[in-house]
Design a protein around this motif. Structure first.
Motif, PDB file in Angstrom:
ATOM      1  N   LEU A  61      31.467  34.047  80.815  1.00 54.14           N
ATOM      2  CA  LEU A  61      31.377  33.683  79.395  1.00 54.14           C
ATOM      3  C   LEU A  61      31.567  34.914  78.513  1.00 54.14           C
ATOM      4  N   ALA A  62      30.912  36.016  78.863  1.00 56.05           N
ATOM      5  CA  ALA A  62      31.045  37.253  78.084  1.00 56.05           C
ATOM      6  C   ALA A  62      32.468  37.789  78.160  1.00 56.05           C
ATOM      7  N   ILE A  63      33.075  37.706  79.336  1.00 52.75           N
ATOM      8  CA  ILE A  63      34.452  38.196  79.483  1.00 52.75           C
ATOM      9  C   ILE A  63      35.413  37.334  78.666  1.00 52.75           C
ATOM     10  N   ALA A  64      35.276  36.016  78.743  1.00 58.62           N
ATOM     11  CA  ALA A  64      36.149  35.127  77.972  1.00 58.62           C
ATOM     12  C   ALA A  64      35.990  35.382  76.473  1.00 58.62           C
ATOM     13  N   ALA A  65      34.765  35.609  76.012  1.00 60.01           N
ATOM     14  CA  ALA A  65      34.539  35.884  74.595  1.00 60.01           C
ATOM     15  C   ALA A  65      35.180  37.207  74.184  1.00 60.01           C
ATOM     16  N   LYS A  66      35.078  38.194  75.016  1.00 58.46           N
ATOM     17  CA  LYS A  66      35.634  39.524  74.716  1.00 58.46           C
ATOM     18  C   LYS A  66      37.157  39.478  74.578  1.00 58.46           C
ATOM     19  N   ILE A  67      37.817  38.767  75.471  1.00 61.11           N
ATOM     20  CA  ILE A  67      39.277  38.774  75.476  1.00 61.11           C
ATOM     21  C   ILE A  67      39.884  37.622  74.690  1.00 61.11           C
ATOM     22  N   GLY A  68      39.056  36.721  74.169  1.00 66.95           N
ATOM     23  CA  GLY A  68      39.587  35.583  73.427  1.00 66.95           C
ATOM     24  C   GLY A  68      40.193  34.531  74.332  1.00 66.95           C
ATOM     25  N   GLY A  69      39.674  34.427  75.538  1.00 64.35           N
ATOM     26  CA  GLY A  69      40.209  33.478  76.505  1.00 64.35           C
ATOM     27  C   GLY A  69      39.417  32.184  76.553  1.00 64.35           C
ATOM     28  N   THR A  70      39.798  31.339  77.480  1.00 70.11           N
ATOM     29  CA  THR A  70      39.157  30.052  77.695  1.00 70.11           C
ATOM     30  C   THR A  70      38.247  30.140  78.908  1.00 70.11           C
ATOM     31  N   LEU A  71      37.070  29.547  78.808  1.00 67.79           N
ATOM     32  CA  LEU A  71      36.181  29.419  79.954  1.00 67.79           C
ATOM     33  C   LEU A  71      36.073  27.937  80.285  1.00 67.79           C
ATOM     34  N   ILE A  72      36.513  27.578  81.478  1.00 72.88           N
ATOM     35  CA  ILE A  72      36.408  26.198  81.955  1.00 72.88           C
ATOM     36  C   ILE A  72      35.128  26.092  82.765  1.00 72.88           C
ATOM     37  N   LEU A  73      34.255  25.186  82.356  1.00 76.34           N
ATOM     38  CA  LEU A  73      33.005  24.943  83.077  1.00 76.34           C
ATOM     39  C   LEU A  73      33.124  23.578  83.762  1.00 76.34           C
ATOM     40  N   ASN A  74      33.611  23.596  84.992  1.00 78.41           N
ATOM     41  CA  ASN A  74      33.749  22.357  85.751  1.00 78.41           C
ATOM     42  C   ASN A  74      32.378  21.841  86.169  1.00 78.41           C
TER      43      ASN A  74
END
Length: 166
Positions: free
Chosen positions: A135-148
């Motif tokens: 979650l922190a990495i996705a927020a930092k890079i502006g990416g998507t986090l898929i929570l299956n």
């Protein structure tokens, strides 16, 4: 890959939905355009060349991406293409994507990160370092986090995400 080496995304160009997804319903709708990010990010999914986008589902996801409000909850039976749709949209946008398969034991701290004993090299004594979660990495890079399988997570753990949706 460490958080300090990952950079936010830079826009490379803009394309129409039809150019990206090939759905006939997008043909001639030049107002439906989106930014394509620079290539080369290690978290961008691989493109499946013959992937068939369903226009209705693609339109819904793209509407969310244009004006995100909170999270996007996609549901359906196992194997119906929920995850692959997001991954293939992101692949064509060069948008980094991280994915976590949740369980009843998934904790908020495992998504954000936490302090762990880490050894820089085998044989060296470990030291305590903060290790960022997806979650922190996705927020930092502006990416998507898929929570299956998000519905399996204990509700008391999901409360930590409420502030992110505001």
């Amino acid at each position: 890959m460490t958080l300090s080496t990952l950079q936010p995304l830079a826009v490379a160009c803009t394309k129409t939905y039809f150019e990206i997804f090939g759905c006939e319903g997008f043909k001639g709708q030049s107002k439906l355009a989106v930014s394509i990010f620079e290539e080369g990010h290690p978290c961008v999914p691989k493109i499946i060349p013959n992937y068939q986008f369903r226009e209705d589902k693609t339109r819904e996801v793209m509407a969310f991406l244009r004006k995100p409000r909170g999270g996007l909850y996609i549901f359906g039976p196992t194997g119906s293409g929920k995850t692959s749709l997001i991954r293939q949209i992101n692949a064509r946008l060069n948008w980094p994507t991280l994915s976590v398969t949740c369980t009843g034991r998934t904790e908020f701290s495992s998504l954000v990160g936490g302090f762990q004993l880490v050894s820089e090299q085998p044989g060296l004594p470990p030291s305590t370092k903060f290790v960022y979660g997806p979650l922190a990495i996705a927020a930092k890079i502006g990416g998507t986090l898929i929570l299956n399988e998000w519905d399996l997570v204990d509700p008391s753990e999901t409360m930590g995400l409420n502030d992110l949706q505001d």
